[in-house]
Design an enzyme around this catalytic site. Structure first.
Site, short mmCIF file in Angstrom:
data_model
loop_
_atom_site.label_atom_id
_atom_site.label_comp_id
_atom_site.label_asym_id
_atom_site.label_seq_id
_atom_site.Cartn_x
_atom_site.Cartn_y
_atom_site.Cartn_z
N SER A 246 -35.12 14.39 20.29
CA SER A 246 -34.24 14.48 21.45
C SER A 246 -34.45 15.84 22.11
CB SER A 246 -32.80 14.25 21.02
OG SER A 246 -31.98 13.99 22.12
N HIS B 204 -31.01 5.57 20.85
CA HIS B 204 -31.44 6.96 20.72
C HIS B 204 -31.64 7.36 19.26
CE1 HIS B 204 -32.24 10.89 22.20
NE2 HIS B 204 -31.21 11.46 21.62
#
Length: 823
Positions: free
Chosen positions: A643, A791
């Site tokens: 991320s 995610h």
């Protein structure tokens, strides 16, 4: 961290400035760069579940994509396009051909057994008590028999036995599968409870389930007495279409909801989050919900929330999250009768603005306000200026009157101390304080009168180097009593769970559960080192290694960091890291670089926007220190991050110095193209962290945009330039780093990631393969994209085990760690 008494929905899905840490948080269940889900929940007590439907977001992104065609790889931003998915499939095949089928490795079997282990400590919390509600202790659980998971309950007495008797409340595997795009499984996104105050019955919950693990989820109301979903025809609240919706109870017959009401994005912000909040009454269609609050289009999000506090106190707030780190709050105080009988649109008590700095956080404890500062502040009428990172308490009535004569500082930071998290109970506030990334405790007791606080004795030397401790409330309603669960673990120390009967005697606890060792730590040790970054700043990092490790530069070493959104990398036990890496002779390093929260807001702010490069210089300093100490050498050193950490890795593999320090890299669900990131999915909400590429901020963003560093600085490819308001493309660019060669690299992401667009990783990989590799600049580049997982990169334990086994196969083969156990 929302520090004090907050409603159940806030514990799961709001306060965007702090939710940033989860929007960009380490991947769920990751065993390398990630903070564990339990730890993240305890540190932040929040989860991001906001904004527009995933499919709508993807369509919006695709529409934007069509506006520019100068980038030859831009077609890969069409997430579900036929050509991009065909390209993904080909890359996945190549990746498995190179590193082997992860499911056939011993690492996969070990990691899966760890993830599915019934020896894990189930995290529990009581709903209701013996008088109101059933008083049972609830837990969400996944293992080999419950792949998608079950929500279950038991008694505390049974829980403390070796084999608790669990009762299933909801079985996700038994539900009809989702039909959203590529999603085929449900992922648990939590429950939000109906809190009606001291005499509440605790018999309703809003259940959030995500198709495939995306941030977008569905919501259905459950009757906890019958353990059945309440049919909308019978008045049940339901949001069946997957969306990043904000929904929470205000009273039994009213919820406050924000979503894309009209399906055209008009009730959403530019960042894609809820802008309009409506009051929705039970038994009425959503179309009849009444608007009660609107944020600005340019804001990150809007919110309105009401909740019960201690002693019958009720609070209601409105919030404009202007940026990730600034907000405007409005407030009104309510009685128990008002909140129970008058809906938000009918309540006549006006909201008044709260006179605190825009970058401060506010919550409540009884009738007191709790204010956490992110910048230095001298309240009106005060002689003292309080430092960024301080925690202040003052009567809420005084705060609204802008009267600060009774303000009290519960925590003041120093150059080595910062407030990491706060846990509240009926009468106490426990502050978890970091001193050079080592936890110490501060305990305050709230008195009978408003604004009355007393400092209590607390244990000294709470943890050893490389270990940590955390608290969780025994009851979902933190005001029920003064009990807490105390969790201890460390890099080499398995989790234990104790119960503290009374926070007033924090040193007295009883063991409840202890997780057995998931790997052999015999002969391993943990050390903490400090090194000087380029500007002289002292950077701490932890090293996990064998005690008999030779200091000759030959040790395969994995360097892990995050460096953003004020998230701290704290010691924690990872069975997967131990089994697949440490146990087999690998060295693991975790660096506490700037951009994180280890030393409070100033540590984070030191690497914001134009200073982003500071955290990359920190990583270069740590890598150089490891090499100088002969723990490892460039050919044996790898970096890993996901991320925001993926952005970090992208910079490390493209920067002229860093790319020479690492022999391998793993880049997970990354941001990489910083010119377009704010136009993809939730990217616009991160501009307070990185900057706005559509303004003059691009001048500094360009310096740490890996996609541009690769294509233009390192390869000399033509670049778009803006002059006098028009865009032109240069015929060529100067190769600024002619000696640059990309370390061997593996990229991983998820098709279902509706937070960080998978196009970032796709485009970077295609450029490396088609533009850098033919020039001999990228010897090995591989890519794996999971079609589910959001995610987190994976939707269930098998997918998580697959992702991590693949990662360790790449690292072992590349760094030369003994692979006998893999054969």
């Amino acid at each position: 961290k929302v520090t004090e008494r907050v409603p159940s929905f806030l514990m799961t899905n709001l306060n965007l400035r702090i939710v940033s840490t989860l929007l960009f948080s380490a991947i769920s269940n990751s065993s390398s760069f990630a903070i564990s889900p339990r730890r993240l929940a305890q540190q932040l007590s929040l989860r991001a579940t906001l904004a527009t439907a995933a499919t709508t977001a993807l369509k919006m992104a695709t529409t934007r994509i069509a506006n520019t065609d100068a980038d030859p790889h831009k077609f890969l931003e069409e997430v579900l396009g036929k050509e991009p998915l065909a390209w993904v499939k080909e890359r996945n095949v190549d990746c498995i051909a190179k590193y082997g089928n992860p499911t056939q490795t011993e690492d996969y079997k070990r990691i899966l057994s760890i993830l599915d282990s019934k020896d894990k400590i189930p995290s529990i919390a009581q709903i209701g008590n013996s008088t109101n509600g059933n008083g049972m202790y609830y837990n969400f659980w996944q293992d080999d028999k419950h792949v998608q998971g079950i929500w279950r309950k038991t008694t505390l007495e049974s829980y403390q036995t070796k084999s608790p008797e669990w009762q299933t409340v909801l079985d996700l595997d038994a539900l009809p599968p989702p039909t959203t795009d590529t999603a085929s499984t449900w992922v648990w996104h939590g429950s939000s409870l109906l809190d009606e105050g001291p005499d509440g019955s605790w018999d309703r919950a809003l259940i959030s389930l995500s198709p495939g693990g995306s941030d977008a989820d569905t919501t259905r109301e459950m009757d906890l007495s019958t353990e059945e979903f309440i049919d909308p025809a019978d008045g049940g609240f339901a949001m069946p279409t997957a969306a990043k919706t904000s929904i929470q109870y205000r009273s039994r017959n009213e919820v406050l909801v924000g979503t894309d009401f009209d399906g055209d994005g008009s009730t959403m912000t530019d960042s894609g989050y809820a802008r309009v909040i409506k009051s929705w009454k039970r038994g009425t269609p959503l179309s009849e919900a009444t608007t009660v609050f609107e944020a600005e289009q340019s804001d990150i999000a809007g919110a309105q929330y009401a909740y019960h506090d201690r002693n019958g106190i009720c609070h209601e707030f409105q919030m404009r999250s202007v940026t990730f780190y600034t907000a405007k709050f409005w407030y009104r105080s309510l009685t128990l009768e008002q909140i129970a009988t008058t809906t938000a649109d009918q309540e006549n008590t006006p909201f008044e603005p709260i006179p605190i700095p825009d970058d401060a956080e506010i919550s409540t404890f009884d009738s007191d306000a709790m204010i956490t500062l992110r910048s230095d502040w001298k309240p009106p009428g005060c002689e003292k200026e309080f430092a960024a990172g301080a925690l202040l308490a003052a009567p809420m009535a005084d705060v609204m009157a802008n009267d600060w004569t009774n303000v009290q500082c519960l925590f003041e930071p120093t150059s080595t101390k910062s407030l990491q998290s706060t846990t509240t109970t009926k009468d106490y506030v426990i502050l978890s304080v970091l001193e050079d990334v080592r936890t110490m405790l501060v305990v305050w007791k709230h008195g009978e009168n408003v604004g009355d606080w007393s400092l209590m004795p607390s244990p000294e030397d709470a943890v050893a180097t490389g270990e940590s401790l955390h608290f969780s409330n025994v009851n979902r309603d933190s005001a029920q009593d003064n009990r807490v669960f105390l969790w201890r673990d460390g890099y080499l120390v398995p989790d234990t769970m104790e119960i503290v009967p009374d926070v007033g005697q924090l040193g007295t606890s009883h063991m409840v559960k202890a997780k057995p060792a998931m790997f052999d730590s015999e002969g391993l040790c943990v050390e903490q080192y400090f090194c000087a970054s380029k500007d002289g700043t002292k950077i701490p990092y932890f090293v996990m290694r064998r005690k008999d490790m030779p200091f000759d530069g030959t040790n395969p070493t994995l360097l892990d960091a995050y460096g953003g959104f004020e998230i701290s990398m704290l010691p924690g036990y990872s069975g997967s890291v131990g089994a697949a890496w440490l146990e087999q002779g690998g060295v693991k390093v975790e660096a506490n670089i700037r951009g994180g929260g280890e030393y409070g807001p100033t540590w984070h702010q030191a690497a914001l926007k134009a200073n982003r490069y500071k955290c990359y210089e920190d990583m270069e300093a740590v890598a150089q220190d490891l090499i100088h100490r002969k723990i490892t050498s460039p050919g044996k050193l790898a970096c890993i991050g996901g991320s925001n950490g993926g952005l970090m890795v992208g910079n490390l593999i493209t920067r002229p110095i860093a790319s020479k320090l690492f022999g391998a890299a793993v880049c997970q669900v990354p941001l990489l193209d910083m010119k377009v990131y704010s136009h993809l999915l939730a990217g616009a909400s991160w501009m307070a962290e990185y900057g706005d590429p559509d303004t003059d901020d691009w001048k500094f963003l360009r310096r740490h945009s890996p996609y541009h560093l690769l294509r233009h600085d390192n390869l000399g490819l033509p670049e778009e330039e803006e002059q006098d308001g028009s865009t032109t493309t240069s015929s060529s660019s100067e190769v600024k780093n002619p000696d640059w060669v990309c370390p061997k690299v593996l990229f991983t992401t998820s098709t279902r990631d509706d937070r960080v667009h998978p196009g970032h990783a796709r485009k970077m990989v295609r450029s490396l393969l088609e533009e850098a590799q033919p020039l001999g600049k990228a010897p090995e580049v591989h890519y794996w994209e999971n079609t589910e997982g959001g995610h987190g990169g994976a939707a269930d334990n098998k997918q998580r085990a697959h992702m991590w086994a693949l990662t360790y196969s790449m690292l072992k083969q590349t760094l030369g760690l003994d692979n006998e156990s893999q054969k």
